[in-house]
Motif scaffolding. Structure first.
Motif, PDB file in Angstrom:
ATOM      1  N   ASP A   1      -3.487  -6.611  -4.448  1.00 29.05           N
ATOM      2  CA  ASP A   1      -3.745  -6.985  -3.049  1.00 29.05           C
ATOM      3  C   ASP A   1      -3.153  -8.369  -2.840  1.00 29.05           C
ATOM      4  OD1 ASP A   1      -4.636  -7.687  -0.547  1.00 29.05           O
ATOM      5  OD2 ASP A   1      -6.701  -7.001  -0.876  1.00 29.05           O
TER       6      ASP A   1
ATOM      7  N   SER B   1      -2.641  -0.047  -8.385  1.00 25.44           N
ATOM      8  CA  SER B   1      -3.361   0.253  -7.143  1.00 25.44           C
ATOM      9  C   SER B   1      -4.363  -0.831  -6.777  1.00 25.44           C
ATOM     10  CB  SER B   1      -4.078   1.604  -7.274  1.00 25.44           C
ATOM     11  OG  SER B   1      -5.100   1.538  -8.260  1.00 25.44           O
ATOM     12  N   THR B   2      -4.670  -1.726  -7.735  1.00 30.86           N
ATOM     13  CA  THR B   2      -5.628  -2.805  -7.445  1.00 30.86           C
ATOM     14  C   THR B   2      -4.947  -4.022  -6.822  1.00 30.86           C
ATOM     15  OG1 THR B   2      -5.387  -3.817  -9.645  1.00 30.86           O
ATOM     16  CG2 THR B   2      -7.036  -2.063  -9.404  1.00 30.86           C
TER      17      THR B   2
ATOM     18  N   THR C   1       1.594   6.445  -7.153  1.00 25.08           N
ATOM     19  CA  THR C   1       0.515   7.370  -7.509  1.00 25.08           C
ATOM     20  C   THR C   1       0.947   8.821  -7.343  1.00 25.08           C
ATOM     21  OG1 THR C   1      -1.172   5.765  -6.856  1.00 25.08           O
ATOM     22  CG2 THR C   1      -1.843   8.077  -6.969  1.00 25.08           C
ATOM     23  N   GLU C   2       1.642   9.095  -6.244  1.00 26.97           N
ATOM     24  CA  GLU C   2       2.109  10.461  -5.987  1.00 26.97           C
ATOM     25  C   GLU C   2       3.084  10.921  -7.062  1.00 26.97           C
ATOM     26  OE1 GLU C   2       4.339  13.055  -2.471  1.00 26.97           O
ATOM     27  OE2 GLU C   2       3.843  10.936  -2.155  1.00 26.97           O
TER      28      GLU C   2
ATOM     29  N   ALA D   1      -0.677   3.076 -13.260  1.00 27.15           N
ATOM     30  CA  ALA D   1      -0.652   3.244 -11.806  1.00 27.15           C
ATOM     31  C   ALA D   1      -1.981   2.818 -11.194  1.00 27.15           C
ATOM     32  CB  ALA D   1      -0.353   4.700 -11.453  1.00 27.15           C
ATOM     33  N   SER D   2      -3.075   3.049 -11.941  1.00 24.66           N
ATOM     34  CA  SER D   2      -4.391   2.658 -11.416  1.00 24.66           C
ATOM     35  C   SER D   2      -4.525   1.142 -11.360  1.00 24.66           C
ATOM     36  CB  SER D   2      -5.499   3.248 -12.304  1.00 24.66           C
ATOM     37  OG  SER D   2      -5.388   2.775 -13.642  1.00 24.66           O
TER      38      SER D   2
ATOM     39  N   VAL E   1       0.836  -1.207   0.000  1.00 19.80           N
ATOM     40  CA  VAL E   1       0.000   0.000   0.000  1.00 19.80           C
ATOM     41  C   VAL E   1       0.870   1.256   0.000  1.00 19.80           C
ATOM     42  CG1 VAL E   1      -1.645   1.351   1.356  1.00 19.80           C
ATOM     43  CG2 VAL E   1      -1.990  -1.109   1.067  1.00 19.80           C
ATOM     44  N   GLN E   2       1.936   1.243   0.785  1.00 17.07           N
ATOM     45  CA  GLN E   2       2.845   2.395   0.822  1.00 17.07           C
ATOM     46  C   GLN E   2       3.515   2.609  -0.535  1.00 17.07           C
ATOM     47  OE1 GLN E   2       5.571   1.782   4.044  1.00 17.07           O
ATOM     48  NE2 GLN E   2       3.995   1.814   5.627  1.00 17.07           N
TER      49      GLN E   2
ATOM     50  N   GLN F   1       2.319   1.632  -3.431  1.00 12.02           N
ATOM     51  CA  GLN F   1       1.273   2.098  -4.360  1.00 12.02           C
ATOM     52  C   GLN F   1       1.064   3.603  -4.210  1.00 12.02           C
ATOM     53  OE1 GLN F   1      -1.743  -0.603  -2.914  1.00 12.02           O
ATOM     54  NE2 GLN F   1      -1.642  -1.892  -4.754  1.00 12.02           N
ATOM     55  N   SER F   2       1.096   4.071  -2.986  1.00 13.92           N
ATOM     56  CA  SER F   2       0.924   5.497  -2.726  1.00 13.92           C
ATOM     57  C   SER F   2       2.083   6.298  -3.323  1.00 13.92           C
ATOM     58  CB  SER F   2       0.827   5.745  -1.220  1.00 13.92           C
ATOM     59  OG  SER F   2       0.744   7.122  -0.936  1.00 13.92           O
TER      60      SER F   2
END
Length: 261
Positions: free
Chosen positions: A165, A162-163, A117-118, A158-159, A110-111, A113-114
Protein backbone atom coordinates in the motif's frame (compact mmCIF):
# COMPACT_ATOMS: atom_id res chain seq x y z
CA UNK A 1 4.77 -90.04 -57.14
CA UNK A 2 6.11 -87.89 -59.93
CA UNK A 3 9.79 -87.07 -59.67
CA UNK A 4 10.91 -83.73 -61.10
CA UNK A 5 13.83 -83.71 -63.45
CA UNK A 6 16.97 -81.84 -62.30
CA UNK A 7 16.31 -79.16 -64.92
CA UNK A 8 12.75 -78.61 -63.67
CA UNK A 9 13.87 -78.52 -60.05
CA UNK A 10 16.61 -76.02 -60.86
CA UNK A 11 14.13 -73.87 -62.81
CA UNK A 12 11.80 -73.80 -59.82
CA UNK A 13 14.65 -72.71 -57.55
CA UNK A 14 15.62 -69.87 -59.85
CA UNK A 15 11.97 -68.78 -60.01
CA UNK A 16 11.75 -68.69 -56.20
CA UNK A 17 14.96 -66.70 -56.04
CA UNK A 18 13.64 -64.31 -58.69
CA UNK A 19 10.43 -63.76 -56.73
CA UNK A 20 12.38 -63.11 -53.53
CA UNK A 21 14.71 -60.61 -55.24
CA UNK A 22 11.75 -58.85 -56.87
CA UNK A 23 10.11 -58.45 -53.45
CA UNK A 24 13.33 -57.09 -51.93
CA UNK A 25 13.68 -54.55 -54.74
CA UNK A 26 10.01 -53.55 -54.55
CA UNK A 27 9.87 -53.10 -50.76
CA UNK A 28 13.44 -51.92 -50.22
CA UNK A 29 13.76 -54.55 -47.50
CA UNK A 30 15.76 -57.74 -47.67
CA UNK A 31 13.89 -59.15 -44.66
CA UNK A 32 10.15 -59.05 -45.34
CA UNK A 33 9.00 -62.05 -43.32
CA UNK A 34 10.25 -64.60 -40.84
CA UNK A 35 10.87 -66.95 -43.77
CA UNK A 36 13.58 -64.61 -45.03
CA UNK A 37 15.49 -64.57 -41.74
CA UNK A 38 13.65 -65.26 -38.49
CA UNK A 39 16.49 -64.12 -36.21
CA UNK A 40 17.04 -60.93 -38.18
CA UNK A 41 13.31 -60.14 -38.06
CA UNK A 42 13.32 -60.37 -34.26
CA UNK A 43 16.28 -58.00 -34.07
CA UNK A 44 14.57 -55.59 -36.48
CA UNK A 45 11.40 -55.60 -34.38
CA UNK A 46 13.39 -54.85 -31.21
CA UNK A 47 15.23 -52.00 -32.93
CA UNK A 48 11.93 -50.62 -34.23
CA UNK A 49 10.55 -50.67 -30.69
CA UNK A 50 13.64 -48.83 -29.46
CA UNK A 51 13.28 -46.18 -32.15
CA UNK A 52 9.62 -45.66 -31.27
CA UNK A 53 10.63 -45.22 -27.62
CA UNK A 54 13.25 -42.62 -28.49
CA UNK A 55 10.78 -40.77 -30.72
CA UNK A 56 8.29 -40.52 -27.87
CA UNK A 57 11.04 -39.42 -25.48
CA UNK A 58 11.93 -36.60 -27.88
CA UNK A 59 8.26 -35.56 -28.03
CA UNK A 60 8.12 -35.56 -24.24
CA UNK A 61 11.23 -33.40 -24.06
CA UNK A 62 9.73 -30.89 -26.49
CA UNK A 63 6.58 -30.81 -24.33
CA UNK A 64 8.83 -30.05 -21.37
CA UNK A 65 10.41 -27.17 -23.22
CA UNK A 66 6.99 -25.82 -24.21
CA UNK A 67 5.78 -26.10 -20.61
CA UNK A 68 8.87 -24.31 -19.35
CA UNK A 69 8.58 -21.56 -21.94
CA UNK A 70 4.91 -20.99 -21.12
CA UNK A 71 5.73 -20.84 -17.41
CA UNK A 72 8.56 -18.40 -18.02
CA UNK A 73 6.31 -16.23 -20.19
CA UNK A 74 3.81 -15.90 -17.34
CA UNK A 75 6.59 -15.10 -14.89
CA UNK A 76 7.87 -12.47 -17.30
CA UNK A 77 4.48 -10.77 -17.13
CA UNK A 78 4.53 -10.96 -13.33
CA UNK A 79 8.04 -9.53 -13.29
CA UNK A 80 6.91 -6.58 -15.41
CA UNK A 81 4.07 -5.94 -12.97
CA UNK A 82 6.42 -6.14 -9.97
CA UNK A 83 8.85 -3.76 -11.65
CA UNK A 84 6.04 -1.30 -12.26
CA UNK A 85 4.93 -1.57 -8.61
CA UNK A 86 8.49 -0.83 -7.53
CA UNK A 87 8.61 2.18 -9.84
CA UNK A 88 5.32 3.48 -8.42
CA UNK A 89 6.60 2.88 -4.88
CA UNK A 90 9.66 5.02 -5.53
CA UNK A 91 7.44 7.68 -7.03
CA UNK A 92 5.12 7.57 -4.00
CA UNK A 93 8.13 8.16 -1.74
CA UNK A 94 8.50 11.61 -3.23
CA UNK A 95 7.75 14.14 -0.48
CA UNK A 96 6.33 16.55 -3.05
CA UNK A 97 3.26 14.33 -3.48
CA UNK A 98 0.15 14.67 -1.34
CA UNK A 99 -2.21 11.93 -0.17
CA UNK A 100 -4.46 12.27 -3.22
CA UNK A 101 -1.46 11.78 -5.52
CA UNK A 102 -0.41 8.65 -3.65
CA UNK A 103 -3.98 7.35 -3.67
CA UNK A 104 -4.00 7.66 -7.44
CA UNK A 105 -0.74 5.70 -7.64
CA UNK A 106 -2.18 3.08 -5.28
CA UNK A 107 -5.10 2.51 -7.68
CA UNK A 108 -2.64 1.39 -10.34
CA UNK A 109 -0.86 -0.80 -7.79
CA UNK A 110 -4.17 -2.50 -6.96
CA UNK A 111 -4.70 -3.29 -10.65
CA UNK A 112 -1.19 -4.73 -10.91
CA UNK A 113 -1.74 -6.79 -7.76
CA UNK A 114 -4.90 -8.20 -9.30
CA UNK A 115 -3.02 -9.06 -12.47
CA UNK A 116 -0.33 -10.92 -10.51
CA UNK A 117 -2.85 -12.84 -8.42
CA UNK A 118 -4.85 -13.84 -11.50
CA UNK A 119 -1.72 -15.14 -13.21
CA UNK A 120 -0.74 -17.37 -10.31
CA UNK A 121 -4.27 -18.64 -9.79
CA UNK A 122 -5.33 -19.24 -13.40
CA UNK A 123 -2.22 -19.84 -15.54
CA UNK A 124 -2.21 -23.40 -16.85
CA UNK A 125 -0.61 -25.60 -19.50
CA UNK A 126 -3.07 -27.87 -21.31
CA UNK A 127 -5.37 -27.60 -18.30
CA UNK A 128 -2.64 -28.28 -15.73
CA UNK A 129 -2.06 -25.44 -13.22
CA UNK A 130 1.41 -23.98 -13.55
CA UNK A 131 1.86 -22.42 -10.13
CA UNK A 132 0.44 -24.93 -7.69
CA UNK A 133 3.91 -25.79 -6.37
CA UNK A 134 3.68 -29.38 -7.66
CA UNK A 135 6.70 -30.93 -9.36
CA UNK A 136 6.28 -31.77 -13.04
CA UNK A 137 8.30 -34.63 -14.56
CA UNK A 138 8.93 -35.44 -18.21
CA UNK A 139 10.06 -38.92 -19.27
CA UNK A 140 12.90 -38.22 -21.69
CA UNK A 141 14.51 -41.62 -22.11
CA UNK A 142 13.84 -45.36 -22.34
CA UNK A 143 14.80 -45.99 -18.72
CA UNK A 144 12.38 -45.61 -15.83
CA UNK A 145 14.74 -43.12 -14.17
CA UNK A 146 15.35 -41.10 -17.32
CA UNK A 147 13.20 -38.11 -16.50
CA UNK A 148 13.61 -34.40 -15.90
CA UNK A 149 11.70 -32.63 -13.15
CA UNK A 150 10.85 -28.97 -12.64
CA UNK A 151 9.04 -27.40 -9.68
CA UNK A 152 7.52 -24.03 -10.62
CA UNK A 153 6.90 -21.42 -7.95
CA UNK A 154 3.71 -21.79 -5.95
CA UNK A 155 3.21 -18.03 -6.24
CA UNK A 156 3.20 -17.59 -2.48
CA UNK A 157 4.93 -14.22 -2.76
CA UNK A 158 1.81 -12.92 -4.55
CA UNK A 159 0.09 -12.73 -1.16
CA UNK A 160 2.97 -10.59 0.14
CA UNK A 161 2.73 -8.27 -2.85
CA UNK A 162 -1.01 -7.96 -2.21
CA UNK A 163 -0.19 -6.25 1.10
CA UNK A 164 1.61 -3.38 -0.61
CA UNK A 165 0.00 0.00 0.00
CA UNK A 166 1.83 3.09 -1.23
CA UNK A 167 -0.79 5.57 -0.14
CA UNK A 168 1.69 6.69 2.54
CA UNK A 169 5.43 7.39 2.39
CA UNK A 170 6.10 4.65 4.95
CA UNK A 171 4.09 2.20 2.88
CA UNK A 172 6.00 3.24 -0.22
CA UNK A 173 9.33 2.55 1.49
CA UNK A 174 8.18 -0.90 2.60
CA UNK A 175 6.87 -1.63 -0.90
CA UNK A 176 10.34 -1.17 -2.39
CA UNK A 177 11.78 -3.94 -0.21
CA UNK A 178 8.86 -6.26 -0.93
CA UNK A 179 9.18 -5.65 -4.67
CA UNK A 180 12.91 -6.35 -4.58
CA UNK A 181 12.39 -9.65 -2.76
CA UNK A 182 9.67 -10.70 -5.21
CA UNK A 183 11.85 -9.78 -8.18
CA UNK A 184 14.70 -11.88 -6.78
CA UNK A 185 12.41 -14.91 -6.43
CA UNK A 186 11.03 -14.44 -9.93
CA UNK A 187 14.50 -14.13 -11.46
CA UNK A 188 15.67 -17.25 -9.64
CA UNK A 189 12.67 -19.18 -10.95
CA UNK A 190 13.24 -17.94 -14.50
CA UNK A 191 16.90 -18.92 -14.30
CA UNK A 192 15.86 -22.41 -13.22
CA UNK A 193 13.41 -22.62 -16.11
CA UNK A 194 16.12 -21.50 -18.53
CA UNK A 195 18.47 -24.18 -17.25
CA UNK A 196 15.67 -26.74 -17.55
CA UNK A 197 15.11 -25.78 -21.20
CA UNK A 198 18.82 -26.05 -21.97
CA UNK A 199 18.99 -29.47 -20.31
CA UNK A 200 16.07 -30.74 -22.37
CA UNK A 201 17.56 -29.30 -25.57
CA UNK A 202 20.78 -31.19 -24.85
CA UNK A 203 18.78 -34.32 -24.07
CA UNK A 204 16.94 -34.05 -27.39
CA UNK A 205 20.25 -33.81 -29.23
CA UNK A 206 21.55 -36.91 -27.44
CA UNK A 207 18.33 -38.83 -28.12
CA UNK A 208 18.55 -37.88 -31.79
CA UNK A 209 22.09 -39.24 -32.01
CA UNK A 210 21.09 -42.52 -30.37
CA UNK A 211 18.06 -42.80 -32.62
CA UNK A 212 20.24 -42.28 -35.70
CA UNK A 213 22.64 -45.01 -34.54
CA UNK A 214 19.78 -47.44 -34.01
CA UNK A 215 18.30 -46.56 -37.40
CA UNK A 216 21.67 -47.19 -39.04
CA UNK A 217 21.95 -50.59 -37.33
CA UNK A 218 18.43 -51.49 -38.38
CA UNK A 219 19.11 -50.38 -41.94
CA UNK A 220 22.16 -52.62 -42.21
CA UNK A 221 20.05 -55.62 -41.20
CA UNK A 222 16.79 -54.79 -42.92
CA UNK A 223 17.33 -52.68 -46.03
CA UNK A 224 18.00 -54.03 -49.47
CA UNK A 225 21.44 -53.52 -50.97
CA UNK A 226 20.15 -52.51 -54.38
CA UNK A 227 23.45 -52.96 -56.18
CA UNK A 228 23.86 -56.45 -54.78
CA UNK A 229 20.21 -57.39 -55.36
CA UNK A 230 20.26 -56.22 -58.98
CA UNK A 231 23.49 -58.12 -59.57
CA UNK A 232 21.95 -61.25 -58.06
CA UNK A 233 18.83 -60.74 -60.16
CA UNK A 234 20.84 -60.54 -63.38
CA UNK A 235 22.81 -63.63 -62.41
CA UNK A 236 19.63 -65.47 -61.47
CA UNK A 237 17.97 -64.52 -64.78
CA UNK A 238 20.90 -66.02 -66.66
CA UNK A 239 20.61 -69.20 -64.64
CA UNK A 240 16.87 -69.30 -65.26
CA UNK A 241 17.39 -68.96 -69.02
CA UNK A 242 20.01 -71.70 -68.91
CA UNK A 243 17.68 -73.99 -66.96
CA UNK A 244 14.90 -73.38 -69.50
CA UNK A 245 17.29 -74.30 -72.31
CA UNK A 246 18.42 -77.44 -70.47
CA UNK A 247 14.84 -78.43 -69.80
CA UNK A 248 13.98 -78.00 -73.48
CA UNK A 249 16.98 -80.05 -74.47
CA UNK A 250 16.00 -82.76 -72.00
CA UNK A 251 12.47 -82.85 -73.39
CA UNK A 252 13.79 -83.19 -76.95
CA UNK A 253 16.07 -86.06 -75.88
CA UNK A 254 13.15 -87.82 -74.22
CA UNK A 255 11.04 -87.42 -77.37
CA UNK A 256 13.85 -88.86 -79.51
CA UNK A 257 14.13 -91.91 -77.28
CA UNK A 258 10.37 -92.47 -77.41
CA UNK A 259 10.51 -92.15 -81.18
CA UNK A 260 13.15 -94.85 -81.41
CA UNK A 261 11.09 -97.10 -79.20
Amino acid sequence: MKIQSPATSFLNQTQQTSNKLAEQLATGKKVNSAADDAAALQIINRLTSQQDGYSQAVNNAYDGISYSQATESNLSGVNDAVSRIRELSIQAGNGALNDNDRAALQEEVVQLQSQITETFENANFAGKPMFDGQSVSFQVGPDANANQTITPSDGSFASVISTIDISTQAGAQAAIDISDQAADEINAQRAELGAFQNTLASTIKGLGTQQENIAASQSRIQDTDYAQAVSQQVSNDILAQASVALRGQANQSAESILGLL
